[in-house]
Design an enzyme around this catalytic site. Sequence first.
Site, short mmCIF file in Angstrom:
data_model
loop_
_atom_site.label_atom_id
_atom_site.label_comp_id
_atom_site.label_asym_id
_atom_site.label_seq_id
_atom_site.Cartn_x
_atom_site.Cartn_y
_atom_site.Cartn_z
CB ALA A 70 -4.11 -2.20 -0.31
N GLY A 109 -8.03 -5.77 -1.28
CA GLY A 109 -7.99 -5.82 0.18
C GLY A 109 -9.38 -5.60 0.79
CD GLU A 112 -6.78 -9.76 -0.12
OE1 GLU A 112 -6.45 -8.57 -0.23
OE2 GLU A 112 -5.97 -10.71 -0.20
CD GLU A 132 -5.88 -7.66 -4.90
OE1 GLU A 132 -6.68 -8.20 -5.70
OE2 GLU A 132 -6.14 -7.50 -3.69
C1 3H9 Z 1 -4.73 -4.47 -2.79
O1 3H9 Z 1 -5.81 -4.38 -2.30
C2 3H9 Z 1 -3.63 -5.31 -2.22
C3 3H9 Z 1 -4.12 -6.28 -1.17
O2 3H9 Z 1 -4.53 -7.48 -1.77
C4 3H9 Z 1 -3.04 -6.73 -0.23
C5 3H9 Z 1 -2.38 -5.80 0.65
C6 3H9 Z 1 -1.49 -6.45 1.65
N1 3H9 Z 1 -5.84 3.28 -3.51
O3 3H9 Z 1 -11.09 5.06 -10.49
P1 3H9 Z 1 -11.69 6.30 -9.98
C7 3H9 Z 1 -8.45 6.77 -6.26
S1 3H9 Z 1 -4.31 -3.60 -4.17
C8 3H9 Z 1 -5.68 4.61 -3.60
O4 3H9 Z 1 -11.53 7.53 -10.80
P2 3H9 Z 1 -14.30 5.12 -10.27
C9 3H9 Z 1 -8.17 7.10 -7.73
O5 3H9 Z 1 -6.80 7.29 -7.95
C10 3H9 Z 1 -5.75 -2.65 -4.55
N2 3H9 Z 1 -6.42 5.42 -4.39
O6 3H9 Z 1 -13.24 6.10 -9.63
C11 3H9 Z 1 -8.97 8.36 -7.92
O7 3H9 Z 1 -8.23 9.43 -7.38
P3 3H9 Z 1 -8.28 10.88 -8.05
C12 3H9 Z 1 -6.80 -3.45 -5.19
C13 3H9 Z 1 -7.38 4.84 -5.11
O8 3H9 Z 1 -15.56 5.40 -9.57
C14 3H9 Z 1 -10.19 8.14 -7.01
O9 3H9 Z 1 -9.81 7.12 -6.09
N3 3H9 Z 1 -7.88 -2.60 -5.61
C15 3H9 Z 1 -7.60 3.46 -5.07
O10 3H9 Z 1 -14.24 5.21 -11.76
C16 3H9 Z 1 -11.42 7.68 -7.75
O11 3H9 Z 1 -11.09 6.53 -8.54
C17 3H9 Z 1 -7.91 -2.05 -6.82
O12 3H9 Z 1 -7.05 -2.26 -7.65
C18 3H9 Z 1 -6.78 2.66 -4.22
N4 3H9 Z 1 -6.95 1.35 -4.11
O13 3H9 Z 1 -13.81 3.65 -9.92
C19 3H9 Z 1 -9.09 -1.16 -7.12
N5 3H9 Z 1 -8.63 3.17 -5.90
O14 3H9 Z 1 -9.73 11.27 -7.95
C20 3H9 Z 1 -8.64 0.09 -7.78
C21 3H9 Z 1 -9.03 4.33 -6.43
O15 3H9 Z 1 -7.39 11.68 -7.20
N6 3H9 Z 1 -9.70 1.04 -7.98
N7 3H9 Z 1 -8.28 5.35 -5.96
O16 3H9 Z 1 -7.83 10.72 -9.45
C22 3H9 Z 1 -10.66 0.93 -8.95
O17 3H9 Z 1 -10.73 -0.04 -9.68
C23 3H9 Z 1 -11.60 2.08 -9.14
O18 3H9 Z 1 -11.01 3.21 -8.54
C24 3H9 Z 1 -13.00 1.87 -8.49
C25 3H9 Z 1 -13.78 3.21 -8.60
C26 3H9 Z 1 -13.73 0.79 -9.29
C27 3H9 Z 1 -12.90 1.51 -7.05
#
Ligand code: 3H9
Length: 696
Positions: A70, A109, A112, A132
Site C-alpha cells: 500500500a 498489499g 496481497e 506490515e
Molecule cells: C500495506 O501494504 C498494507 C496492506 O496490507 C493493507 C492495506 C489495506 N509506500 O526503501 P527505499 C518509498 S503496508 C510509499 O529507499 P529500497 C521510500 O520512502 C506496506 N512509499 O528503496 C523511498 O522514498 P524516497 C507494506 C514507499 O530499494 C522510495 O520508495 N509494504 C513505500 O532500499 C524507495 O524506497 C512495506 O512495508 C510504500 N509502501 O527498498 C514495504 N515503500 O526515495 C516498504 C517505499 O522519497 N518498503 N517507499 O526516500 C520497503 O521495504 C522498501 O522500500 C523496498 C525497496 C524493499 C520496497
Amino acid sequence: MEAAMAAINAVTDFSVEGDIGVVTLNSPPVNALSAAVREGLQGAFDAAIADAAVKAIVLICDGKTFIAGADITEFGKAMTGPSLQDVQNVIENSPKPVIAAIHGTALGGGLEVALVANYRVAVPSAKAGLPEVNIGLLPGAGGTQRLPRIVGVEKALEMVTTGQHVPAKAAHAMGLFDELVEEGKLREGAIAFAKAVVAENRPLKKVRDLNEKVEAARGKPEIFEAFRKANAKKFRGFMAPENNIKCIEAAVNLPFDEGLKAERKLFMELMTGSQSAAQRYVFFAERQAAKIPDVPDDTPTIPVKKVGVIGAGTMGGGIAMNFLNAGIPVTIIEAKQENLERGVGIIRKNYENTAKKGRLTQDDVEKRMALLTPSMEMEALADCDMIIEAVFELMEIKKEVFTKLDKIAKPGAILATNTSYLDVDAIAAVTSRPESVIGTHFFSPANVMRLLELVRGDKTSKDVIATCMKLSKTIGKVPVLVGVCYGFVGNRMLAQRQREAQKLILEGAMPWDVDRVLYDFGLPMGPFAMSDLAGLDIGWDPAKTSSSTVREVLCEMDRRGQKNGKGFYDYDENRNAKPSPVVEEVIRDFAEKRQIQRREITDQEILERCLYPMVNEGAKILEEGKAIRASDIDIVWINGYGWPVYSGGPMFWGELVGLDKVLAKMKQFHAELGDDFKPSALLERLVAEGKGFKDA
Ligand code: 3H9
C-alpha cells in the site's frame, strides 16, 4: 482491443499479445498502491475482462520491483478512488485466469494483490513478504487469510510476525510462487505460462477456496500458544505481532469471509493506534536521515576500494569486520605483535562462531579473513582510500595518530576518527587536510549495531560526507550526520538520563526501581543493569579512588558487575540478577553521609526525571544545529540505544506526551531541583507557538 498498448491512466498500461492481455504498472519508485495505481489496475482489468480476444491476463510491473505494498504516504488521509479490496474483487472474480509476474519484491498489499491472482510466477531474484508488522500493522487486504491457505499456519505465523522477505526459491518450495522463470525474461516467461494455462484449460483455482492447510490446524490452539510463548521476549511491548497472530487464528477457525472481517477489525485497531503511527514515522525518518540538505544526491564520491583501521581492539576489530563482510579489503594496524595477533584471532573466532550457527560457510570465513592484512607499520596504510582510527579515547593520543597519518595517507584519502565524545575539529586541526577528516562513531559491538553517527567537522568536505553516507549503507549501517559537540547526539542525551538515575537512587529510589520503570517503558535494560553488564570498573582507577560516587564505593568493595557476580545487583551462577541488600545499605549510607533526605519516589517521577531531560536536550541539540532534524535524533536512539520503535524515539515520544506537558514538568523540576532542568529555548518557543519539532 488493438494489439497496441493503451494507457489506462498515467501509471497503468494494457496491451494484448496473441490471446494474452498484459497489464503493466509503472509507478516509481516502488509501484506502491496509490489511488492512481488502484484506479489504473481496476480500469485495466475491466478492459482485459471485457476484451473478447483475451484468454488470460498477466499483471507485471516496470521499474525495480513488483508492487511493494500500500502507499504508506496515503495512510491517515481521506481515501480517494477505488479501495484495494474493490480492485482485488475485480481480479479475484475475473472469469479469465490471472497470472502475477513478480520481480524485485512483492510486499504487503503487493503480495496481497498477487494472492488474488490464480497463479504467481517470478524470477529467481524476486522476494515475497508481508512486512506490515514492521510498521505496526497487519496485512489488511486478506493477506492473513490467504497466506496460511497456501503455506500453512506455522510458516504464515512466522512470515507475518517477522515481516521477512522470502527468497524466490523458498517461496516456490512453499507453493507461494507457482513457477520460476529465467532471470531477465519475466514478461516472456509469464506470457508463456499464461498460454500454457489457457492451452491446458486449467481450472480457475482461487486461494480463498483452499482450505486443507487451515483445517489441519483447527482445534489445535496449542500451536498458537507455543508460538506466543516462544516469541514473548521478541514481541514485548508491541501490539502488532499479537494482532497478526489473532488473524491467523481467525483464518483457521472462521469461514473465509468472517476471517476477512476479523482481519479488518484488528487492522483498524492498529491503524488508529499510536504504535503504528510511530513505526510508520520511523520508516520514513530512516530514509530521510540519508538526505543532507547541502549535500545533494549527485555530490561526487570518493571510490573506497581499500580501508585501513588503526587499532585491533574491540572497536577496531568490529569496525574492520563491517568492511570485510562487504568484500572490502582492510589493513589493520596495531603497535604490538601480541595485540595484533589477539585482535585478528578474535575476528576469526567471531566468524567461526557465526559459521557454527550455520549463518556462514567455512569458505565465507576464509574469504573474509583473506581480505584482512594485519600490520604493525602505519606506512602500510599508504594505499588506503579511507583510514579509520580506533585507538584509545584520549585527545593527545588521537592527535599523535593523525599527525602521523597526515604524512602517510595518500592525497584525498578519507581520515576518520572513531570517537564517542571528542572534538573532531581539534583532531582535524593537526592535519594539513581538515577537509578530509570526519568522525565515525560506531556503536559497540561495531559489527552488529546498526547505527553510525557520522560527525561533520567545520571543514569536512561534501565529497567526504557523501562518500561516508553511501559507504555506511554498503556496510549495512544506518548513518546519521551530526555536528561536533560533547557526546554528539546519542551520548549527550544519554548523559541526561544517567545523571538523573544516579540522583534518583540517592533521593529515595533503588537501582532496580529505576531499571524496572525504564525496562517496562520498552528499553532493553535500565542504566544500572547496563552498568553491571559493561563492568562497573570501566574507567575506575583504584589508585585514584575517593568514594565520591556509589559506583566508586561498589568498585572499592570489589563489586565489579556481572563479570564477578556482584555489582548493583547480586548474580547467581546463571547470571540472573537479584536486588542486593548490600547495595541498598551502601546507597542509604551514602545518602545519609551527604545529608540527602530520602523520600518515596513514584514510578511516574522516575520516568519523567529520566526521559523529559532527554527530550529537552534533544531540543537543545536541534537549536544548536547539531542534528539536522528531530527525526534524525530519533533514528539515533532507536538504532543505537534500543529505544522502542513503537514509541518512535524520544522526540516523537515527547510530542506524543505533549510538548506543553514536557515543558511544564521541566519548569517544575527546574524550580525544585535546579539548573539540570533548564528548559531549552526551542522547546519554550514551540510550545508558545503551538508547533511541533518538525516546524523547528
Ligand atoms: C500495506 O501494504 C498494507 C496492506 O496490507 C493493507 C492495506 C489495506 N509506500 O526503501 P527505499 C518509498 S503496508 C510509499 O529507499 P529500497 C521510500 O520512502 C506496506 N512509499 O528503496 C523511498 O522514498 P524516497 C507494506 C514507499 O530499494 C522510495 O520508495 N509494504 C513505500 O532500499 C524507495 O524506497 C512495506 O512495508 C510504500 N509502501 O527498498 C514495504 N515503500 O526515495 C516498504 C517505499 O522519497 N518498503 N517507499 O526516500 C520497503 O521495504 C522498501 O522500500 C523496498 C525497496 C524493499 C520496497
